[in-house]
Scaffold this motif. Structure first.
Motif, mmCIF file in Angstrom:
data_model
loop_
_atom_site.group_PDB
_atom_site.id
_atom_site.type_symbol
_atom_site.label_atom_id
_atom_site.label_comp_id
_atom_site.label_asym_id
_atom_site.label_seq_id
_atom_site.Cartn_x
_atom_site.Cartn_y
_atom_site.Cartn_z
ATOM 1 N N ALA A 165 0.829 -1.211 0.000
ATOM 2 C CA ALA A 165 0.000 0.000 0.000
ATOM 3 C C ALA A 165 0.860 1.255 0.000
ATOM 4 N N ASP A 166 1.925 1.234 0.794
ATOM 5 C CA ASP A 166 2.820 2.394 0.851
ATOM 6 C C ASP A 166 3.482 2.634 -0.508
ATOM 7 N N PHE A 167 3.933 1.578 -1.152
ATOM 8 C CA PHE A 167 4.552 1.682 -2.473
ATOM 9 C C PHE A 167 3.555 2.209 -3.502
ATOM 10 N N ASN A 168 2.353 1.658 -3.495
ATOM 11 C CA ASN A 168 1.338 2.071 -4.469
ATOM 12 C C ASN A 168 0.952 3.536 -4.312
ATOM 13 N N THR A 169 0.765 3.952 -3.071
ATOM 14 C CA THR A 169 0.246 5.301 -2.808
ATOM 15 C C THR A 169 1.330 6.364 -2.816
ATOM 16 N N ASN A 170 2.410 6.101 -2.090
ATOM 17 C CA ASN A 170 3.414 7.143 -1.864
ATOM 18 C C ASN A 170 4.562 7.159 -2.874
ATOM 19 N N PHE A 171 4.600 6.162 -3.726
ATOM 20 C CA PHE A 171 5.643 6.147 -4.758
ATOM 21 C C PHE A 171 5.020 6.159 -6.151
ATOM 22 N N ILE A 172 4.363 5.074 -6.538
ATOM 23 C CA ILE A 172 3.827 4.959 -7.894
ATOM 24 C C ILE A 172 2.769 6.017 -8.176
ATOM 25 N N ALA A 173 1.717 6.036 -7.391
ATOM 26 C CA ALA A 173 0.599 6.955 -7.661
ATOM 27 C C ALA A 173 1.037 8.410 -7.565
ATOM 28 N N LYS A 174 1.887 8.698 -6.579
ATOM 29 C CA LYS A 174 2.340 10.080 -6.404
ATOM 30 C C LYS A 174 3.184 10.543 -7.595
ATOM 31 N N LEU A 175 4.154 9.734 -7.985
ATOM 32 C CA LEU A 175 4.985 10.087 -9.142
ATOM 33 C C LEU A 175 4.136 10.249 -10.395
ATOM 34 N N HIS A 176 3.278 9.265 -10.630
ATOM 35 C CA HIS A 176 2.473 9.241 -11.847
ATOM 36 C C HIS A 176 1.576 10.473 -11.935
ATOM 37 N N LYS A 177 0.967 10.833 -10.813
ATOM 38 C CA LYS A 177 0.059 11.979 -10.790
ATOM 39 C C LYS A 177 0.822 13.297 -10.835
ATOM 40 N N ASP A 178 1.841 13.431 -10.011
ATOM 41 C CA ASP A 178 2.586 14.691 -9.929
ATOM 42 C C ASP A 178 3.244 15.042 -11.267
ATOM 43 N N LEU A 179 3.722 14.027 -11.975
ATOM 44 C CA LEU A 179 4.411 14.262 -13.243
ATOM 45 C C LEU A 179 3.459 14.331 -14.430
ATOM 46 N N LYS A 180 2.183 14.036 -14.174
ATOM 47 C CA LYS A 180 1.171 14.023 -15.249
ATOM 48 C C LYS A 180 1.668 13.163 -16.416
ATOM 49 N N ILE A 181 2.050 11.935 -16.063
ATOM 50 C CA ILE A 181 2.629 11.027 -17.056
ATOM 51 C C ILE A 181 1.663 10.739 -18.195
ATOM 52 N N ASP A 182 0.431 10.409 -17.862
ATOM 53 C CA ASP A 182 -0.548 10.087 -18.903
ATOM 54 C C ASP A 182 -1.146 11.357 -19.498
ATOM 55 N N ASP A 183 -1.160 11.416 -20.825
ATOM 56 C CA ASP A 183 -1.849 12.508 -21.512
ATOM 57 C C ASP A 183 -2.292 12.006 -22.875
ATOM 58 N N ASP A 184 -2.674 12.904 -23.764
ATOM 59 C CA ASP A 184 -3.194 12.471 -25.064
ATOM 60 C C ASP A 184 -2.102 12.008 -26.011
ATOM 61 N N LYS A 185 -0.830 12.117 -25.602
ATOM 62 C CA LYS A 185 0.283 11.667 -26.451
ATOM 63 C C LYS A 185 0.963 10.409 -25.930
ATOM 64 N N PHE A 186 0.781 10.123 -24.656
ATOM 65 C CA PHE A 186 1.584 9.059 -24.060
ATOM 66 C C PHE A 186 0.905 8.476 -22.825
ATOM 67 N N THR A 187 1.137 7.176 -22.602
ATOM 68 C CA THR A 187 0.605 6.463 -21.432
ATOM 69 C C THR A 187 1.698 5.550 -20.878
ATOM 70 N N MET A 188 1.738 5.419 -19.558
ATOM 71 C CA MET A 188 2.721 4.531 -18.933
ATOM 72 C C MET A 188 2.063 3.722 -17.821
ATOM 73 N N ARG A 189 2.491 2.456 -17.705
ATOM 74 C CA ARG A 189 2.132 1.613 -16.572
ATOM 75 C C ARG A 189 3.406 0.948 -16.060
ATOM 76 N N TYR A 190 3.305 0.280 -14.914
ATOM 77 C CA TYR A 190 4.502 -0.177 -14.215
ATOM 78 C C TYR A 190 4.415 -1.668 -13.887
ATOM 79 N N GLN A 191 5.552 -2.335 -13.947
ATOM 80 C CA GLN A 191 5.650 -3.733 -13.534
ATOM 81 C C GLN A 191 6.460 -3.821 -12.251
#
Length: 470
Positions: free
Chosen positions: A217-243
């Motif tokens: 939960a800590d990894f999902n919320t405080n690392f992945i979700a935070k980075l992904h949201k703060d950096l606005k990774i997903d947009d109309d040109k690009f999408t990213m997911r993580y393994q």
């Protein structure tokens, strides 16, 4: 790059194309400059076999190490933030003051990546050893790396990346469980799956009691979700997911603990596309515990049936390991672990009952992640020694990917240039199919996201192919 694209478009206009993209590719597939311009602009879907740390080019890592005045080991060329007690270490600032910085910069580039590779060390050693040398320059700078990868992907018309970003931090104390290491290995040596599964069940309950869910939960919320949201990774040109991924060289208890947390994390977050296992497949512990690792994946799948996973399997070749060790890794990854995709799969021709295995992969839509540049550099396998044609002949779904573009000094465009040049029977329509495979066989959990990427891919191909109909 803009000038190349402009010249390419002018060239198309000048010759007055009444031909298709397919017929044009047939004319230029043996000319690397022309095919590079072609594939640079062609939509390339997704990169599904992608290691974050190995995909960052050495230049920004070195710049960061110099800017933060790291210590450099003058023999190994590893960097650290603090000076160890032993070894010949010097700060970059002192090297600069002594007039030695430029010399070491050149040496570092050739040690942290395949730049100017001259065979002075085995290529597989250079590749796998490089990670620990530059990793301190990545720690704490995931944001910069993700933005670098996104920018580069957009520039070469890659819509999606499924990257292995980082292991899940975990300080869980499992010292009371170390007896399981010998028990699991003893049962594994006898291929006693029933006993192994029973031991894993006991181990799983103990790990759950130690609050494994908290780490996920800590990894999902405080690392992945935070980075992904703060950096606005997903947009109309690009999408990213993580393994999520685990490391093969760990003892069974530690590896299973990390694997359990990785599955919990992937099960609880739509941003986590799936799970993987990494590190040199030919290393001592990797070989010794390989079958055990496959049973661990089988066990975790029984607990989290919705979690997808792709496995590095068969990243081996004759001479790297004993011949008998080329016969079972892909088999076990598929028949025991139940992998949804296979990464590399280079030793397929040596696998026991390889024809039946290939037919099974085709029937069950288990794709192979083909990494041409990586397999050539690390394993020295290329052209007709590479099993690409074998997978193609048996209609196994194929996706084209980069693996570690930073270390290998490569990109997605180069993979397609090599594909077209080396395999003359692969036409544009087939290449286009591979591009769509990279989205259709991705582990994106949200179907609406996948559908939007396919829609975007349709539009991009329409625009691209229109260039050849003017």
């Amino acid at each position: 790059m803009t000038r190349i694209i402009t010249l390419f478009c002018i060239f198309i206009a000048q010759i007055g194309f009444s031909q298709s993209a397919e017929s044009y590719l047939e004319k230029i597939r043996n000319n690397e400059a022309l095919s590079t311009a072609f594939f640079q602009q062609m939509p390339k879907g997704g990169d599904l076999h992608h290691h974050f740390s190995g995909s960052i080019y050495a230049e920004p890592l070195l710049e960061r190490a110099i800017a933060e005045d790291f210590y450099l080991n003058l023999e190994t060329l590893q960097v650290l933030k603090t000076k160890p007690a032993e070894g010949n270490w010097q700060t970059f600032s002192s090297l600069k003051n002594e007039g030695k910085l430029e010399y070491y910069q050149q040496q570092i580039m050739q040690t942290w990546s395949a730049k100017d590779y001259n065979g002075s060390v085995p290529s597989d050693d250079l590749f796998f050893d490089s990670f620990q040398k530059f990793s301190p320059a990545i720690d704490g700078h995931f944001a910069e790396g993700l933005l670098e990868l996104k920018k580069r992907a957009i520039a070469e018309n890659v819509l999606y990346i499924e990257t292995q970003l980082n292991t899940i931090p975990c300080d869980m104390n499992v010292s009371d469980l170390t007896d399981f290491n010998s028990k699991l290995r003893q049962a594994s040596a006898q291929k006693d799956e029933k006993t192994v599964l029973k031991l894993l069940d006991e181990l799983y309950k103990s790990i759950q009691q130690k609050d494994a869910k908290k780490y996920a939960a800590d990894f999902n919320t405080n690392f992945i979700a935070k980075l992904h949201k703060d950096l606005k990774i997903d947009d109309d040109k690009f999408t990213m997911r993580y393994q999520n991924f685990v490391l093969r060289f760990m003892d069974p208890v530690d590896l299973f603990k990390n694997l359990t947390i990785a599955f919990i994390s992937a099960n609880d977050s739509k941003l986590i596309a799936g799970v993987n296992i990494v590190s040199p497949e030919h290393a001592e512990t990797s070989m010794k515990d390989y079958w055990l690792h496959m049973v661990m994946f089988k066990y975790c799948h029984s607990k989290f049936p919705n979690v997808k996973y792709t496995l590095h399997a068969g990243e081996l070749t004759l001479g790297l390991v004993q011949p008998e060790d080329l016969t079972w890794h892909i088999n076990d990854a598929i028949y025991i672990a139940g992998a949804n995709r296979i990464g590399h799969g280079v030793d397929i021709a040596y696998e026991a009952n390889s024809y039946d295995l290939l037919k099974y992969m085709a029937k069950n839509n288990i794709p192979i992640e083909i990494n041409l540049v990586s397999n050539e550099f690390i394993l020295k396998v290329k052209e007709n020694r590479h099993p690409f044609t074998l997978y193609k002949e048996f209609n196994v779904p194929i996706v084209i990917s980069t693996d570690d573009a930073g270390i290998l000094r490569s990109n997605m465009t180069e993979q397609y240039v090599l594909l077209a040049k080396r395999y003359q029977d692969v036409n544009y329509t087939t290449i286009k199919k591979y591009v769509y495979n990279s989205i259709n066989y991705s582990f994106i959990q949200d179907e609406s996201v996948k559908k939007q990427l396919i829609k975007d891919l349709n539009n991009r191909f329409k625009t691209f192919e229109a260039k050849f109909n003017n």
